[in-house]
Design an enzyme around this catalytic site. Sequence first.
Site, PDB file in Angstrom:
ATOM      1  N   HIS A  28      85.560   5.318  -4.830  1.00 42.58           N
ATOM      2  CA  HIS A  28      85.567   6.562  -4.050  1.00 42.58           C
ATOM      3  C   HIS A  28      86.326   7.630  -4.815  1.00 42.58           C
ATOM      4  CE1 HIS A  28      84.968   8.545  -0.053  1.00 42.58           C
ATOM      5  NE2 HIS A  28      85.810   9.397  -0.640  1.00 42.58           N
ATOM      6  N   CYS A  29      85.592   8.588  -5.360  1.00 46.52           N
ATOM      7  CA  CYS A  29      86.201   9.712  -6.060  1.00 46.52           C
ATOM      8  C   CYS A  29      85.246  10.896  -5.984  1.00 46.52           C
ATOM      9  CB  CYS A  29      86.550   9.362  -7.503  1.00 46.52           C
ATOM     10  SG  CYS A  29      85.200   8.618  -8.453  1.00 46.52           S
ATOM     11  N   HIS A  30      85.726  12.063  -6.412  1.00 43.23           N
ATOM     12  CA  HIS A  30      84.954  13.290  -6.287  1.00 43.23           C
ATOM     13  C   HIS A  30      85.019  14.096  -7.577  1.00 43.23           C
ATOM     14  CE1 HIS A  30      85.069  12.751  -1.878  1.00 43.23           C
ATOM     15  NE2 HIS A  30      86.357  12.507  -2.017  1.00 43.23           N
ATOM     16  N   ARG A 121      76.731   9.865   3.521  1.00 39.67           N
ATOM     17  CA  ARG A 121      78.003   9.938   4.228  1.00 39.67           C
ATOM     18  C   ARG A 121      77.877  10.717   5.525  1.00 39.67           C
ATOM     19  NH1 ARG A 121      83.919  12.386   2.290  1.00 39.67           N
ATOM     20  NH2 ARG A 121      85.124  10.558   2.895  1.00 39.67           N
ATOM     21  N   HIS A 178      88.107   4.907   3.504  1.00 36.72           N
ATOM     22  CA  HIS A 178      89.549   5.137   3.581  1.00 36.72           C
ATOM     23  C   HIS A 178      90.262   4.330   4.660  1.00 36.72           C
ATOM     24  CE1 HIS A 178      88.543   8.203   0.805  1.00 36.72           C
ATOM     25  NE2 HIS A 178      88.388   9.209   1.637  1.00 36.72           N
ATOM     26  N   ASP A 245      90.246   7.963  -4.487  1.00 37.79           N
ATOM     27  CA  ASP A 245      90.056   9.221  -3.765  1.00 37.79           C
ATOM     28  C   ASP A 245      90.447  10.421  -4.626  1.00 37.79           C
ATOM     29  OD1 ASP A 245      89.162  10.761  -1.581  1.00 37.79           O
ATOM     30  OD2 ASP A 245      91.184  10.904  -0.736  1.00 37.79           O
ATOM     31  N   ASN A 250      93.024  17.420   0.455  1.00 36.99           N
ATOM     32  CA  ASN A 250      93.765  17.389   1.722  1.00 36.99           C
ATOM     33  C   ASN A 250      94.874  16.345   1.738  1.00 36.99           C
ATOM     34  OD1 ASN A 250      91.934  19.315   2.797  1.00 36.99           O
ATOM     35  ND2 ASN A 250      90.488  17.672   3.237  1.00 36.99           N
TER      36      ASN A 250
END
Length: 289
Positions: A28-30, A121, A178, A245, A250
């Site tokens: 999970h990464c962006h 998602r 998460h 993440d 945030n």
Amino acid sequence: MTDPANPGPHPDPHAPAITLPAGACDAHCHVFGPTDRFPYAGRRSFDPPESPLDNLQRLHRILGLDRAVLVQSAVHGHDHSALLDALAAGAGRYRGVALVSPTTPQAQIAAWHRAGVRGARLNFVSHLRPHPGPDEVDAIVRAIAPYGWHIAVHVTGDGIVAYADLVRRLPVPVVIDHMARVDLREGIDSPAVRTLRRLLDTGSVWVKLSAADRIATAPPSLADAAKLAALLAETAPERVVWGTDFPHPNPNFVPDDGDLVDLLTLIAPDPSRRRQLLVDNPATLFDFP
């Protein structure tokens, strides 16, 4: 202009004390931007600093990660150009999770599948509205089911309790992002944690052991988040995956990603379980070659 509540990732993460197995995956990464090529969505609820693919690849070299799952962020909305560019650059080492709507053309979904997308998602968190209704969810599931994709569910607080029935009825694999972002101030045996574990027991639900920094109650200590991750890993070792993440949108605080990797000694102390978490399970869930 950058949102002060989103300062961006740690500027100098340390190399982890442990060596990860070959093929280890950040599940999970962006990627954010660069905005001169991939502008942010005009209507967005947060405004993080740019963190393009080069930044992610540099981090993965430091941490010893070979594969990654890139999740389309709401900051880019339904424009998947940055995600698709990253998938192409990964040359098979990356998979993607898209934001699909009931109006997304089937030809678009087929093209995304060829590019490496393997999931859609659904956001059910307060700052990412509107939430999809039951009819929208059903339409999205019908659109993705022929490709074998999963549905990723993003909730927070007691959201996993509120949406547990929805998760149970979905006819495709479901991945809870998460650790459901449960409120650990309510303890490790809260209704939300019990619900999450019962969903794992169904056999069709997976959990991402990611975003420890988001749910820890006393950062910079991540001990309580690691304890929850270890509990979930013990509950269903064959249906958990792990992620950073990065670049930590945030955040409650900005973690050092080297610290996140070193938590794996608490989450999966046995090297064979660690390999299952980082290599075998992601290969199964995300269809890596």
